[in-house]
Design a protein around this motif. Structure first.
Motif, PDB file in Angstrom:
ATOM      1  N   VAL A  26       0.839  -1.194   0.000  1.00 15.12           N
ATOM      2  CA  VAL A  26       0.000   0.000   0.000  1.00 15.12           C
ATOM      3  C   VAL A  26       0.875   1.245   0.000  1.00 15.12           C
ATOM      4  O   VAL A  26       1.962   1.247   0.581  1.00 15.12           O
ATOM      5  N   ASN A  27       0.426   2.281  -0.693  1.00 10.79           N
ATOM      6  CA  ASN A  27       1.092   3.573  -0.695  1.00 10.79           C
ATOM      7  C   ASN A  27       0.190   4.609  -0.056  1.00 10.79           C
ATOM      8  O   ASN A  27      -1.020   4.638  -0.313  1.00 10.79           O
ATOM      9  N   ALA A  28       0.771   5.465   0.765  1.00 15.82           N
ATOM     10  CA  ALA A  28       0.007   6.577   1.314  1.00 15.82           C
ATOM     11  C   ALA A  28      -0.189   7.637   0.239  1.00 15.82           C
ATOM     12  O   ALA A  28       0.586   7.729  -0.728  1.00 15.82           O
ATOM     13  N   ALA A  29      -1.215   8.437   0.373  1.00 17.20           N
ATOM     14  CA  ALA A  29      -1.383   9.583  -0.523  1.00 17.20           C
ATOM     15  C   ALA A  29      -0.255  10.576  -0.259  1.00 17.20           C
ATOM     16  O   ALA A  29       0.132  10.797   0.889  1.00 17.20           O
ATOM     17  N   GLY A  30       0.273  11.171  -1.327  1.00 15.44           N
ATOM     18  CA  GLY A  30       1.345  12.132  -1.159  1.00 15.44           C
ATOM     19  C   GLY A  30       0.881  13.405  -0.464  1.00 15.44           C
ATOM     20  O   GLY A  30      -0.215  13.902  -0.730  1.00 15.44           O
ATOM     21  N   ASP A  31       1.700  13.922   0.447  1.00 11.35           N
ATOM     22  CA  ASP A  31       1.382  15.152   1.165  1.00 11.35           C
ATOM     23  C   ASP A  31       2.319  16.246   0.684  1.00 11.35           C
ATOM     24  O   ASP A  31       3.552  16.130   0.809  1.00 11.35           O
ATOM     25  N   TYR A  32       1.734  17.306   0.141  1.00 12.66           N
ATOM     26  CA  TYR A  32       2.521  18.373  -0.493  1.00 12.66           C
ATOM     27  C   TYR A  32       3.134  19.310   0.548  1.00 12.66           C
ATOM     28  O   TYR A  32       2.485  19.692   1.530  1.00 12.66           O
ATOM     29  N   VAL A  33       4.386  19.672   0.298  1.00 11.36           N
ATOM     30  CA  VAL A  33       5.087  20.630   1.149  1.00 11.36           C
ATOM     31  C   VAL A  33       5.599  21.788   0.281  1.00 11.36           C
ATOM     32  O   VAL A  33       6.288  21.560  -0.719  1.00 11.36           O
TER      33      VAL A  33
END
Length: 290
Positions: free
Chosen positions: A280-287
């Motif tokens: 499973v991959n987490a949703a990407g969190d933008y920085v």
């Protein structure tokens, strides 16, 4: 042993006493469920007392199963039922009429080193549909229904496939295991949260998250401990993630690590999976780096 029946799980002697149905009801789908539960419970229940069952042993149908195909894996969560389709070739003798309303066949799955020592069995609510390819062969397709309540956590991993055939008029039956393999896995979830947002270039970013998976015994998700998880990053103008580092979840499945802010982009965690738990991959969190 838990065994998939109508809605609830049925096992051992209960299946024999409560699920026997008359042949006159053969064409009714509920009768297929009942007969399949009865046959599979007694054929595969480890350590079960089969004395009464064997005393009136049903005649074995002249059929066999081959070319069994099923998905490589099926992911099961905490509440929603899951259905997986299996196909197989049914070969039968000239005395077996597969078009009769008294005949039914279907696929099943079992957990254990052999069907005789199976710890759990799953099958479908309805018989398979078969299309004759010759006077003695047919291609069959059937669904196997899986509900979280029919599983223990220890059941996660490799299961085997089998085929079942029933003749209600003669009470004949045939059960054949060892036809294929499938992973029955505890559905996984993964999160990622990168802070602060925005952040100055060169400052520290903390990325937290959690890896959890379905607990079939509590019907909730629980942390998956001491598992390697990759922290990955992709630049804002890229579509490709690259691995920054690998860390392990703690005893409750939580993740936390730090990186230095350099450019705008997305952070995520990525879990490669195990035999009991899917990748499973987490949703990407933008920085936003300023």
């Amino acid at each position: 042993m838990r065994i998939r029946a109508t809605v609830a799980a049925v096992s051992g002697a209960l299946a024999l006493s409560a699920l026997a149905v008359p042949a006159a009801q053969a064409s009714d789908d509920s009768s297929y469920r009942a007969q399949a539960a009865r046959v599979l419970a007694h054929a595969g229940s480890p350590g079960a007392d089969r004395t009464a069952f064997n005393a009136a042993a049903a005649p074995e149908l002249g059929v066999s199963f081959s070319n069994f195909k099923v998905a490589k894996a099926v992911k099961v969560g905490t509440t929603a039922p899951v259905s997986v389709t299996a196909t197989y070739t049914l070969t039968h003798g000239a005395d077996v009429d597969i078009t009769s309303e008294d005949f039914a066949t279907g696929p099943f799955l079992y957990r254990g080193s052999s069907f005789d020592s199976a710890e759990n069995v799953l099958f479908g609510a309805y018989p398979a549909t078969c299309t004759a390819t010759s006077a003695t062969t047919a291609n069959c397709k059937g669904a196997i229904e899986i509900e979280p309540g029919d599983l223990w956590n220890a059941n996660a991993g490799t299961w085997s496939g089998g085929g079942l055939a029933l003749d209600y008029s003669t009470e004949g039956e045939k059960v054949q295991g060892g036809l294929g393999k499938i992973l029955v896995q505890r559905l996984s979830k993964l999160t990622a949260d990168a802070t602060p947002e925005p952040v100055k270039k060169g400052k520290t970013i903390t990325v937290t998250g959690k890896l959890s998976r379905a607990n079939w015994e509590t019907n909730k998700y629980a942390g998956y401990s001491t598992q390697p998880v990759k922290l990955q990053f992709r630049k804002a103008n890229s579509s490709t993630y690259t691995t920054v580092k690998t860390i392990k979840t703690n005893s409750t499945g939580n993740l936390s690590t730090t990186v230095t802010a350099s450019v705008d982009g997305y952070f995520r965690y990525s879990f490669a999976g195990t035999s009991t738990t899917p990748a499973v991959n987490a949703a990407g969190d933008y920085v936003d780096v300023r």
